[in-house]
Design a protein around this motif. Structure first.
Motif, PDB file in Angstrom:
ATOM      1  N   GLU A  65      -4.237   1.824   6.234  1.00  0.00           N
ATOM      2  CA  GLU A  65      -2.857   1.855   5.746  1.00  0.00           C
ATOM      3  C   GLU A  65      -2.690   0.709   4.753  1.00  0.00           C
ATOM      4  O   GLU A  65      -2.614  -0.449   5.156  1.00  0.00           O
ATOM      5  CB  GLU A  65      -1.878   1.700   6.906  1.00  0.00           C
ATOM      6  CG  GLU A  65      -2.021   2.759   7.976  1.00  0.00           C
ATOM      7  CD  GLU A  65      -1.251   2.437   9.251  1.00  0.00           C
ATOM      8  OE1 GLU A  65      -0.656   1.339   9.347  1.00  0.00           O
ATOM      9  OE2 GLU A  65      -1.259   3.291  10.147  1.00  0.00           O
ATOM     10  N   THR A  96      -3.835  -5.239   0.727  1.00  0.00           N
ATOM     11  CA  THR A  96      -3.714  -5.644   2.124  1.00  0.00           C
ATOM     12  C   THR A  96      -3.110  -4.513   2.928  1.00  0.00           C
ATOM     13  O   THR A  96      -2.381  -3.669   2.402  1.00  0.00           O
ATOM     14  CB  THR A  96      -2.839  -6.907   2.278  1.00  0.00           C
ATOM     15  OG1 THR A  96      -1.533  -6.636   1.742  1.00  0.00           O
ATOM     16  CG2 THR A  96      -3.456  -8.098   1.571  1.00  0.00           C
ATOM     17  N   ARG A 102      -3.661  -2.417   7.105  1.00  0.00           N
ATOM     18  CA  ARG A 102      -4.222  -2.371   8.458  1.00  0.00           C
ATOM     19  C   ARG A 102      -5.197  -1.218   8.575  1.00  0.00           C
ATOM     20  O   ARG A 102      -5.023  -0.179   7.950  1.00  0.00           O
ATOM     21  CB  ARG A 102      -3.121  -2.187   9.503  1.00  0.00           C
ATOM     22  CG  ARG A 102      -2.211  -3.390   9.621  1.00  0.00           C
ATOM     23  CD  ARG A 102      -1.419  -3.398  10.905  1.00  0.00           C
ATOM     24  NE  ARG A 102      -2.199  -3.759  12.062  1.00  0.00           N
ATOM     25  CZ  ARG A 102      -2.544  -5.001  12.403  1.00  0.00           C
ATOM     26  NH1 ARG A 102      -2.222  -6.016  11.639  1.00  0.00           N
ATOM     27  NH2 ARG A 102      -3.220  -5.236  13.500  1.00  0.00           N
ATOM     28  N   ARG A 147      -5.904   1.151  11.400  1.00  0.00           N
ATOM     29  CA  ARG A 147      -5.212   1.508  12.634  1.00  0.00           C
ATOM     30  C   ARG A 147      -5.414   2.991  12.918  1.00  0.00           C
ATOM     31  O   ARG A 147      -5.239   3.820  12.029  1.00  0.00           O
ATOM     32  CB  ARG A 147      -3.721   1.216  12.479  1.00  0.00           C
ATOM     33  CG  ARG A 147      -2.886   1.515  13.682  1.00  0.00           C
ATOM     34  CD  ARG A 147      -1.420   1.283  13.436  1.00  0.00           C
ATOM     35  NE  ARG A 147      -1.249   0.187  12.489  1.00  0.00           N
ATOM     36  CZ  ARG A 147      -0.155  -0.534  12.370  1.00  0.00           C
ATOM     37  NH1 ARG A 147       0.875  -0.279  13.103  1.00  0.00           N
ATOM     38  NH2 ARG A 147      -0.074  -1.494  11.490  1.00  0.00           N
ATOM     39  N   ASP A 162      -7.402  -1.707  15.660  1.00  0.00           N
ATOM     40  CA  ASP A 162      -6.107  -2.052  15.090  1.00  0.00           C
ATOM     41  C   ASP A 162      -6.247  -3.478  14.569  1.00  0.00           C
ATOM     42  O   ASP A 162      -6.132  -4.435  15.330  1.00  0.00           O
ATOM     43  CB  ASP A 162      -4.995  -1.934  16.132  1.00  0.00           C
ATOM     44  CG  ASP A 162      -3.619  -2.194  15.528  1.00  0.00           C
ATOM     45  OD1 ASP A 162      -3.519  -2.421  14.300  1.00  0.00           O
ATOM     46  OD2 ASP A 162      -2.637  -2.191  16.284  1.00  0.00           O
ATOM     47  N   ARG A 163      -6.566  -3.588  13.273  1.00  0.00           N
ATOM     48  CA  ARG A 163      -6.857  -4.889  12.686  1.00  0.00           C
ATOM     49  C   ARG A 163      -6.223  -5.002  11.298  1.00  0.00           C
ATOM     50  O   ARG A 163      -6.121  -4.016  10.569  1.00  0.00           O
ATOM     51  CB  ARG A 163      -8.370  -5.085  12.507  1.00  0.00           C
ATOM     52  CG  ARG A 163      -9.189  -5.008  13.768  1.00  0.00           C
ATOM     53  CD  ARG A 163      -8.989  -6.267  14.620  1.00  0.00           C
ATOM     54  NE  ARG A 163      -9.903  -6.294  15.730  1.00  0.00           N
ATOM     55  CZ  ARG A 163      -9.660  -5.787  16.935  1.00  0.00           C
ATOM     56  NH1 ARG A 163      -8.510  -5.197  17.180  1.00  0.00           N
ATOM     57  NH2 ARG A 163     -10.556  -5.877  17.896  1.00  0.00           N
ATOM     58  N   SER A 164      -5.834  -6.225  10.947  1.00  0.00           N
ATOM     59  CA  SER A 164      -5.389  -6.468   9.578  1.00  0.00           C
ATOM     60  C   SER A 164      -6.598  -6.357   8.664  1.00  0.00           C
ATOM     61  O   SER A 164      -7.734  -6.618   9.072  1.00  0.00           O
ATOM     62  CB  SER A 164      -4.725  -7.838   9.459  1.00  0.00           C
ATOM     63  OG  SER A 164      -5.619  -8.863   9.835  1.00  0.00           O
ATOM     64  N   ALA A 214      -7.252 -11.965   6.707  1.00  0.00           N
ATOM     65  CA  ALA A 214      -7.188 -10.727   7.489  1.00  0.00           C
ATOM     66  C   ALA A 214      -8.329 -10.705   8.499  1.00  0.00           C
ATOM     67  O   ALA A 214      -9.335 -11.390   8.340  1.00  0.00           O
ATOM     68  CB  ALA A 214      -7.278  -9.516   6.559  1.00  0.00           C
ATOM     69  N   GLN A 215      -8.177  -9.900   9.535  1.00  0.00           N
ATOM     70  CA  GLN A 215      -9.223  -9.801  10.557  1.00  0.00           C
ATOM     71  C   GLN A 215     -10.476  -9.119  10.015  1.00  0.00           C
ATOM     72  O   GLN A 215     -11.588  -9.420  10.447  1.00  0.00           O
ATOM     73  CB  GLN A 215      -8.672  -9.067  11.779  1.00  0.00           C
ATOM     74  CG  GLN A 215      -7.601  -9.877  12.487  1.00  0.00           C
ATOM     75  CD  GLN A 215      -6.822  -9.043  13.478  1.00  0.00           C
ATOM     76  OE1 GLN A 215      -6.288  -7.991  13.140  1.00  0.00           O
ATOM     77  NE2 GLN A 215      -6.765  -9.520  14.712  1.00  0.00           N
TER      78      GLN A 215
END
Length: 115
Positions: A56, A47, A49, A51, A32-34, A69-70
Motif C-alpha cells: 500500500e 512510503t 506498508r 500488509r 504487516d510492516r512499514s 521503515a521496517q
C-alpha cells in the motif's frame, strides 16, 4: 530512465503480483510492516506498508527516506520496472548490489521466499 509515475505503477503491479502469488509467496508477504522504496536515480522515496500480502503506497517525497521503515528497498527506477516486468531477477540484482534490501533478521527470513 523510468519516471516517478512508472515507478509508482511498478509498485502497484508488484502488489497485484503478490496478491495472486502461490501460498508460499503470499505467506511470506503477509507481514504487516512499514515499507520504503528509495528510487536512487530520481532521488524519490515511496512510503507505505506491506500488509495482508499487498503493498500500500501511501506517499512519496523527494530525497532519501525520512523515517526508518521496517523494510527498506533502494534501487534505480529502471531496475524496479525491470524486476516487476520479469526482466531482472531480484535475487541476482540483490547479490550484485543493484538492489538494496534492509529489514530485521526475522523479516529477511520470511521474505526469502520472495527471492
Amino acid at each position: 530512465m523510468a519516471t516517478a509515475e512508472e515507478c509508482r505503477d511498478a509498485l502497484t503491479r508488484l502488489s497485484d503480483n503478490l496478491t495472486g502469488a502461490n501460498d508460499d509467496v503470499r505467506g511470506a508477504a503477509a507481514l504487516d510492516r512499514s515499507l520504503s522504496c528509495h528510487i536512487k536515480d530520481l532521488d524519490l522515496t515511496f512510503t507505505g506498508r506491506l500488509r495482508e500480502g499487498r503493498i500500500e503506497v501511501a506517499d512519496s517525497h523527494p530525497g532519501p527516506p525520512r523515517d526508518k521503515a521496517q523494510i527498506r528497498l533502494a534501487m534505480t527506477g529502471d531496475d524496479l520496472v525491470a524486476m516487476v516486468d520479469g526482466e531482472l531477477n531480484f535475487a541476482k540484482a540483490w547479490g550484485a548490489g543493484r538492489v538494496r534490501l534492509e529489514a530485521g533478521f526475522r523479516d529477511l527470513l520470511r521474505l526469502r521466499a520472495l527471492l
